[in-house]
Design a protein around this motif. Structure first.
Motif, PDB file in Angstrom:
ATOM      1  N   ALA A 129       0.824  -1.209   0.000  1.00  0.00           N
ATOM      2  CA  ALA A 129       0.000   0.000   0.000  1.00  0.00           C
ATOM      3  C   ALA A 129       0.861   1.263   0.000  1.00  0.00           C
ATOM      4  CB  ALA A 129      -0.925  -0.004   1.215  1.00  0.00           C
ATOM      5  N   THR A 130       0.208   2.373  -0.265  1.00  0.00           N
ATOM      6  CA  THR A 130       0.844   3.682  -0.191  1.00  0.00           C
ATOM      7  C   THR A 130       0.157   4.499   0.887  1.00  0.00           C
ATOM      8  OG1 THR A 130       1.382   3.662  -2.550  1.00  0.00           O
ATOM      9  CG2 THR A 130       1.428   5.792  -1.434  1.00  0.00           C
ATOM     10  N   ILE A 131       0.924   4.983   1.857  1.00  0.00           N
ATOM     11  CA  ILE A 131       0.383   5.823   2.929  1.00  0.00           C
ATOM     12  C   ILE A 131       0.538   7.278   2.493  1.00  0.00           C
ATOM     13  CG2 ILE A 131       0.714   6.622   5.301  1.00  0.00           C
ATOM     14  CD1 ILE A 131       1.512   3.045   4.259  1.00  0.00           C
ATOM     15  N   ILE A 132      -0.590   7.968   2.385  1.00  0.00           N
ATOM     16  CA  ILE A 132      -0.591   9.356   1.925  1.00  0.00           C
ATOM     17  C   ILE A 132      -0.822  10.274   3.123  1.00  0.00           C
ATOM     18  CG2 ILE A 132      -1.739  11.042   0.429  1.00  0.00           C
ATOM     19  CD1 ILE A 132      -2.483   8.689  -1.390  1.00  0.00           C
ATOM     20  N   SER A 137       3.634  11.087  -0.134  1.00  0.00           N
ATOM     21  CA  SER A 137       3.200   9.700  -0.245  1.00  0.00           C
ATOM     22  C   SER A 137       4.367   8.794   0.140  1.00  0.00           C
ATOM     23  CB  SER A 137       2.749   9.388  -1.676  1.00  0.00           C
ATOM     24  OG  SER A 137       1.633  10.182  -2.042  1.00  0.00           O
ATOM     25  N   ILE A 138       4.085   7.748   0.938  1.00  0.00           N
ATOM     26  CA  ILE A 138       5.134   6.869   1.441  1.00  0.00           C
ATOM     27  C   ILE A 138       4.763   5.416   1.128  1.00  0.00           C
ATOM     28  CG2 ILE A 138       6.553   6.255   3.427  1.00  0.00           C
ATOM     29  CD1 ILE A 138       5.353   8.717   4.863  1.00  0.00           C
ATOM     30  N   ALA A 139       5.640   4.705   0.454  1.00  0.00           N
ATOM     31  CA  ALA A 139       5.414   3.285   0.195  1.00  0.00           C
ATOM     32  C   ALA A 139       5.464   2.512   1.507  1.00  0.00           C
ATOM     33  CB  ALA A 139       6.466   2.748  -0.772  1.00  0.00           C
ATOM     34  N   ALA A 140       4.598   1.521   1.643  1.00  0.00           N
ATOM     35  CA  ALA A 140       4.554   0.745   2.885  1.00  0.00           C
ATOM     36  C   ALA A 140       5.898   0.130   3.225  1.00  0.00           C
ATOM     37  CB  ALA A 140       3.486  -0.341   2.775  1.00  0.00           C
ATOM     38  N   ASP A 141       6.655  -0.282   2.216  1.00  0.00           N
ATOM     39  CA  ASP A 141       7.970  -0.883   2.472  1.00  0.00           C
ATOM     40  C   ASP A 141       8.932   0.105   3.125  1.00  0.00           C
ATOM     41  OD1 ASP A 141       7.682  -3.570   1.510  1.00  0.00           O
ATOM     42  OD2 ASP A 141       7.614  -2.771  -0.516  1.00  0.00           O
ATOM     43  N   ASP A 142       8.686   1.394   2.936  1.00  0.00           N
ATOM     44  CA  ASP A 142       9.538   2.427   3.544  1.00  0.00           C
ATOM     45  C   ASP A 142       8.922   3.019   4.810  1.00  0.00           C
ATOM     46  OD1 ASP A 142      11.377   2.242   1.395  1.00  0.00           O
ATOM     47  OD2 ASP A 142      10.122   3.579   0.194  1.00  0.00           O
ATOM     48  N   TYR A 143       7.629   2.799   4.985  1.00  0.00           N
ATOM     49  CA  TYR A 143       6.899   3.455   6.078  1.00  0.00           C
ATOM     50  C   TYR A 143       7.177   2.823   7.444  1.00  0.00           C
ATOM     51  CZ  TYR A 143       2.982   5.033   8.943  1.00  0.00           C
ATOM     52  OH  TYR A 143       2.222   5.557   9.966  1.00  0.00           O
ATOM     53  N   PHE A 144       7.143   1.503   7.516  1.00  0.00           N
ATOM     54  CA  PHE A 144       7.309   0.812   8.796  1.00  0.00           C
ATOM     55  C   PHE A 144       8.786   0.665   9.117  1.00  0.00           C
ATOM     56  CE2 PHE A 144       3.300  -0.674   6.943  1.00  0.00           C
ATOM     57  CZ  PHE A 144       2.425  -0.274   7.936  1.00  0.00           C
ATOM     58  N   GLN A 145       9.206   1.207  10.255  1.00  0.00           N
ATOM     59  CA  GLN A 145      10.637   1.277  10.576  1.00  0.00           C
ATOM     60  C   GLN A 145      10.991   0.650  11.922  1.00  0.00           C
ATOM     61  OE1 GLN A 145      11.829   5.383  10.062  1.00  0.00           O
ATOM     62  NE2 GLN A 145      11.511   5.306   7.847  1.00  0.00           N
ATOM     63  N   ARG A 162      -3.830   3.923   0.160  1.00  0.00           N
ATOM     64  CA  ARG A 162      -4.240   3.342  -1.112  1.00  0.00           C
ATOM     65  C   ARG A 162      -3.695   1.923  -1.245  1.00  0.00           C
ATOM     66  NH1 ARG A 162      -4.421   8.091  -5.753  1.00  0.00           N
ATOM     67  NH2 ARG A 162      -5.730   9.524  -4.532  1.00  0.00           N
ATOM     68  N   PHE A 163      -4.611   0.989  -1.523  1.00  0.00           N
ATOM     69  CA  PHE A 163      -4.272  -0.425  -1.595  1.00  0.00           C
ATOM     70  C   PHE A 163      -4.427  -0.955  -3.016  1.00  0.00           C
ATOM     71  CE2 PHE A 163      -5.641   0.264   2.765  1.00  0.00           C
ATOM     72  CZ  PHE A 163      -4.823  -0.555   3.530  1.00  0.00           C
ATOM     73  N   PRO A 164      -3.347  -1.450  -3.631  1.00  0.00           N
ATOM     74  CA  PRO A 164      -3.504  -2.209  -4.871  1.00  0.00           C
ATOM     75  C   PRO A 164      -4.288  -3.491  -4.569  1.00  0.00           C
ATOM     76  CG  PRO A 164      -1.219  -1.567  -4.521  1.00  0.00           C
ATOM     77  CD  PRO A 164      -1.944  -1.317  -3.239  1.00  0.00           C
ATOM     78  N   VAL A 165      -5.259  -3.819  -5.386  1.00  0.00           N
ATOM     79  CA  VAL A 165      -6.115  -4.971  -5.102  1.00  0.00           C
ATOM     80  C   VAL A 165      -5.503  -6.235  -5.688  1.00  0.00           C
ATOM     81  CG1 VAL A 165      -8.422  -5.963  -5.348  1.00  0.00           C
ATOM     82  CG2 VAL A 165      -8.142  -3.481  -5.098  1.00  0.00           C
ATOM     83  N   PRO A 166      -5.273  -7.256  -4.871  1.00  0.00           N
ATOM     84  CA  PRO A 166      -4.670  -8.499  -5.358  1.00  0.00           C
ATOM     85  C   PRO A 166      -5.691  -9.415  -6.030  1.00  0.00           C
ATOM     86  CG  PRO A 166      -5.088  -8.677  -3.024  1.00  0.00           C
ATOM     87  CD  PRO A 166      -5.493  -7.288  -3.416  1.00  0.00           C
ATOM     88  N   GLU A 167      -5.181 -10.472  -6.657  1.00  0.00           N
ATOM     89  CA  GLU A 167      -6.067 -11.480  -7.236  1.00  0.00           C
ATOM     90  C   GLU A 167      -6.836 -12.198  -6.129  1.00  0.00           C
ATOM     91  OE1 GLU A 167      -3.453 -13.972  -9.437  1.00  0.00           O
ATOM     92  OE2 GLU A 167      -2.896 -12.413 -10.877  1.00  0.00           O
TER      93      GLU A 167
END
Length: 263
Positions: A129-132, A137-145, A162-167
């Motif tokens: 997800a992206t935290i706005i 805007s911050i990518a989730a991979d960079d947000y949690f520290q 914002r959440f990209p929707v998976p299959e």
């Protein structure tokens, strides 16, 4: 408790201005913050309530097909309004706490506090997800520290996620009975580009991605793919509810259940 001021801004701009006051603290639903104040683990002089900001509430889809959720949206609203848009995320929200918690707690508050046992961090990281915020805007991979630590700066407010929707996706957690927080929780999301697996409640470093499981599941999306995998308990939380080794074992169990349920 102790004396403090409460401000109730009506817009994001007003909230950002209020957060500029000395020792100001944003207040969402208060499900994490209020107990923290009661234990004197934090002592802000001003609480800035975000629940009255209508532009920060609600669930919708973006032009590129992502699910956008306002930072002040309650868990109950996510469970209801995202059910048709992102079932895995809605299912996660529907099992947070109890009805009282779900009707007060917010997604923005959960992500801002980054409690090591909270459910939403696993969903955000597992979804990519992206935290706005009101600033960027911050990518989730960079947000949690780390445990209770995020990339948020002073006066920064989560306005939307914002959440990209998976299959397919699913969240499974082993509930600590007294608090109803996740002793271990695993969110699994399968995308065309591969599988993401995020784990909450287990590590001393907070929510994390299990890369070995991601690689295995990207090749074979079945519970059998993770049966031979294991995590070390050395860096896991060890307390009266369970040892690090026990939590490491639960990660594998919950991952298998999530994959089975999703598939």
């Amino acid at each position: 408790m102790y004396n403090f001021d409460v401000e109730r801004p009506g817009t994001v701009a007003d909230a950002a201005a209020a957060m500029g006051r000395e020792d100001a603290q944003a207040l969402g639903g208060g499900q994490t913050l209020i107990p923290t104040l009661k234990q004197r683990l934090a002592s802000p002089s001003v609480l800035v309530s975000l629940t009255g900001i209508s532009e920060m509430a609600g669930v919708c889809t973006t032009d590129d097909g992502q699910v956008a959720i306002g930072g002040a949206t309650t868990h109950g609203a996510v469970a209801r309004d995202a059910a048709a848009l992102y079932p895995g995320l809605a299912g996660l929200a529907s099992h947070i706490g109890d009805p009282a918690v779900r009707n007060r707690g917010t997604i923005g508050g959960s992500l801002a506090n980054n409690d090591p046992s909270a459910c939403y961090p696993a969903a955000a990281l597992g979804s990519g997800a992206t935290i706005i915020t009101n600033k960027r805007s911050i990518a989730a991979d960079d947000y949690f520290q780390g445990m209770f630590t995020t990339a948020l700066e002073e006066s920064e407010i989560i306005t939307e996620v914002r959440f990209p929707v998976p299959e397919v996706s699913d969240y499974q957690k082993f509930v600590q009975p007294a608090s109803r927080f996740a002793l271990v929780g695993v969110f699994v999301a399968k995308y065309a580009a591969g599988v993401r697996v995020a784990v909450t409640g287990a590590s001393n470093d907070g929510v994390f991605r299990w890369s070995e499981a991601e690689a295995a599941l990207s090749s074979d999306f079945s519970a059998d793919a993770v049966k031979g995998l294991s995590l070390s308990g050395d860096d896991m939380i060890s307390d009266l509810h369970g040892t690090g080794a026990y939590r490491a074992h639960l990660v594998g169990v919950m991952t298998g259940r999530a994959v089975t349920s999703a598939a």
